[in-house]
Design an enzyme around this catalytic site. Sequence first.
Site, short mmCIF file in Angstrom:
data_model
loop_
_atom_site.label_atom_id
_atom_site.label_comp_id
_atom_site.label_asym_id
_atom_site.label_seq_id
_atom_site.Cartn_x
_atom_site.Cartn_y
_atom_site.Cartn_z
N HIS A 281 -5.28 -36.03 29.73
CA HIS A 281 -3.91 -35.88 30.25
C HIS A 281 -2.97 -35.36 29.17
O HIS A 281 -2.19 -34.42 29.41
CB HIS A 281 -3.36 -37.18 30.83
CG HIS A 281 -1.87 -37.10 30.98
ND1 HIS A 281 -1.27 -36.39 32.00
CD2 HIS A 281 -0.87 -37.51 30.16
CE1 HIS A 281 0.04 -36.40 31.82
NE2 HIS A 281 0.31 -37.08 30.72
N GLN B 159 5.55 -22.25 1.35
CA GLN B 159 5.88 -23.60 0.90
C GLN B 159 7.33 -23.58 0.40
O GLN B 159 8.10 -22.75 0.84
CB GLN B 159 4.89 -24.06 -0.19
CG GLN B 159 3.48 -24.33 0.35
CD GLN B 159 3.39 -25.63 1.17
OE1 GLN B 159 4.29 -26.47 1.17
NE2 GLN B 159 2.28 -25.79 1.90
N CYS C 202 -2.78 -32.41 36.34
CA CYS C 202 -4.04 -32.36 35.59
C CYS C 202 -5.14 -33.14 36.31
O CYS C 202 -4.88 -33.89 37.25
CB CYS C 202 -3.85 -32.88 34.16
SG CYS C 202 -3.97 -34.67 33.97
N ASP D 143 0.01 -26.89 15.70
CA ASP D 143 -1.14 -27.79 15.88
C ASP D 143 -0.69 -29.18 15.49
O ASP D 143 0.22 -29.34 14.68
CB ASP D 143 -2.30 -27.38 14.97
CG ASP D 143 -2.08 -27.86 13.55
OD1 ASP D 143 -1.31 -27.19 12.83
OD2 ASP D 143 -2.63 -28.91 13.17
N PHE E 39 -5.02 -29.57 2.53
CA PHE E 39 -4.24 -30.70 3.00
C PHE E 39 -5.06 -32.00 3.01
O PHE E 39 -4.60 -33.04 2.57
CB PHE E 39 -3.66 -30.42 4.39
CG PHE E 39 -2.77 -31.52 4.88
CD1 PHE E 39 -1.49 -31.68 4.37
CD2 PHE E 39 -3.22 -32.42 5.84
CE1 PHE E 39 -0.66 -32.71 4.81
CE2 PHE E 39 -2.40 -33.45 6.29
CZ PHE E 39 -1.12 -33.60 5.77
N ASP F 272 -3.61 -23.51 -0.27
CA ASP F 272 -2.26 -23.78 -0.79
C ASP F 272 -2.17 -25.20 -1.32
O ASP F 272 -3.07 -26.01 -1.13
CB ASP F 272 -1.21 -23.57 0.31
CG ASP F 272 -1.34 -24.60 1.43
OD1 ASP F 272 -2.48 -25.05 1.69
OD2 ASP F 272 -0.31 -24.94 2.04
N CYS G 296 -4.41 -36.95 36.42
CA CYS G 296 -3.30 -37.39 37.29
C CYS G 296 -3.61 -37.17 38.77
O CYS G 296 -3.08 -37.87 39.63
CB CYS G 296 -2.02 -36.67 36.89
SG CYS G 296 -1.41 -37.20 35.28
N ASP H 119 -8.18 -24.70 8.79
CA ASP H 119 -7.24 -24.90 7.69
C ASP H 119 -7.99 -24.65 6.38
O ASP H 119 -9.21 -24.44 6.38
CB ASP H 119 -6.60 -26.29 7.76
CG ASP H 119 -7.62 -27.41 7.64
OD1 ASP H 119 -8.81 -27.13 7.37
OD2 ASP H 119 -7.23 -28.58 7.82
N SER H 120 -7.28 -24.68 5.26
CA SER H 120 -7.90 -24.29 3.99
C SER H 120 -8.67 -25.43 3.35
O SER H 120 -9.38 -25.23 2.38
CB SER H 120 -6.82 -23.82 3.02
OG SER H 120 -6.03 -24.93 2.62
N GLY I 182 3.84 -27.52 4.63
CA GLY I 182 4.64 -28.53 3.92
C GLY I 182 5.72 -29.16 4.76
O GLY I 182 6.68 -29.72 4.23
N CYS J 253 2.52 -34.20 37.03
CA CYS J 253 1.43 -33.50 36.31
C CYS J 253 0.28 -33.26 37.28
O CYS J 253 -0.12 -34.15 38.02
CB CYS J 253 0.97 -34.35 35.13
SG CYS J 253 -0.43 -33.66 34.23
ZN LIG Z 1 -1.84 -35.46 33.82
#
Ligand SMILES: [Zn+2]
Length: 358
Positions: free
Chosen positions: A337, A191, A308, A268, A77, A127, A311, A73-74, A218, A306
Amino acid sequence: MTLPHGAVETPVFMPVGTQATVKAIPQHLLEELDVRILLGNTYHLYLRPGYEAIRRMGGLHRFMSWERAILTDSGGFQVYSLSELRKVTEEGVSFRSHIDGSSHFFSPEHSMDVQIALGSDIAMAFDECTEYPADYARARASLEMTLRWAKRSQEHFERHKHERPWDSAQGSENRAQEMRNQTPNLFGIVQGGMFPDLRRESAERLVEMDFPGYAIGGLSVGEPREMTREMIATTLPLLPQDKPRYVMGVGYPDEIAQYARMGVDMMDCVLPTRAARHGLLFTSEGRLNIRNRQYAEDQGPPDPNCGCMVCRRYSRAYLRHLMVAQESLSAVLNTLHNLAFYVETMRKVRDELLALSF
Ligand SMILES: [Zn+2]
């Protein structure tokens, strides 16, 4: 997207690696989760360990041992949200560090220098993130300054992008040669507050500047969810379809799936990682607070649907115990997870979109 550090399939969710780490998760596990791109926070890395130090060490990729893509990011923020005594002028923003109170100044040019030194694959234009609520006059003035700053960001970036730190990239000679031909990308940021006509104007003027990708900034700053969706729906059609379109700072799993289906390519958010550290798990059956007493002897997996690594191996009862006992492993497993769930959510949307295109 084809980036200096590899290809990224879109739509994609980018985990946030604020201080050169996605909190609680080592890089080899991020690779195992099939994360292809991370977000790094310029403000934090600029203050600590410092962008010049990171440049001397070959850039952020080598410093944190992450060979896949990074978006930075710039810094804007965090300057607005974390630092003290900030003063915004046409030239830039002066502020005091939230760590030690030291004085600093960020301009569009300086933000570009820092992001180039970090070696990010995608840098963001400097920005002003318009606060919510902001009245029409305020949102317009902020948007105008963001456009002037976008121009300054772009001019400085184009002059200096070859100074990225990865010329001495490790690995084979072929790889090093390949990296020498690569330069980072700069995205512009739309923006305009919560005003559709200002969003439109911001998008149109930004597209005239011709960036390789565009972000909608924004949003997710306290406005109702319906308004977020409306601003995205207003802005997306004005941004080129053949370039990445990125909505910054969203969201819940159902939101990222919804926005991806609308045509958003990148998102993100700290939500999956932050919520995990507080014991909030996102599952196919909804949100689950693992602290809850009802899971004390629940031997089922956190999410029965799930696959993963968490799990497949651990029970709700064990995760609850780790959380209640305040064990470090709690943050690791919960975060693993949640990230797996986000990655899988995006993969499913990609499959859906692919099926639609045939
Ligand atoms: Zn999981």
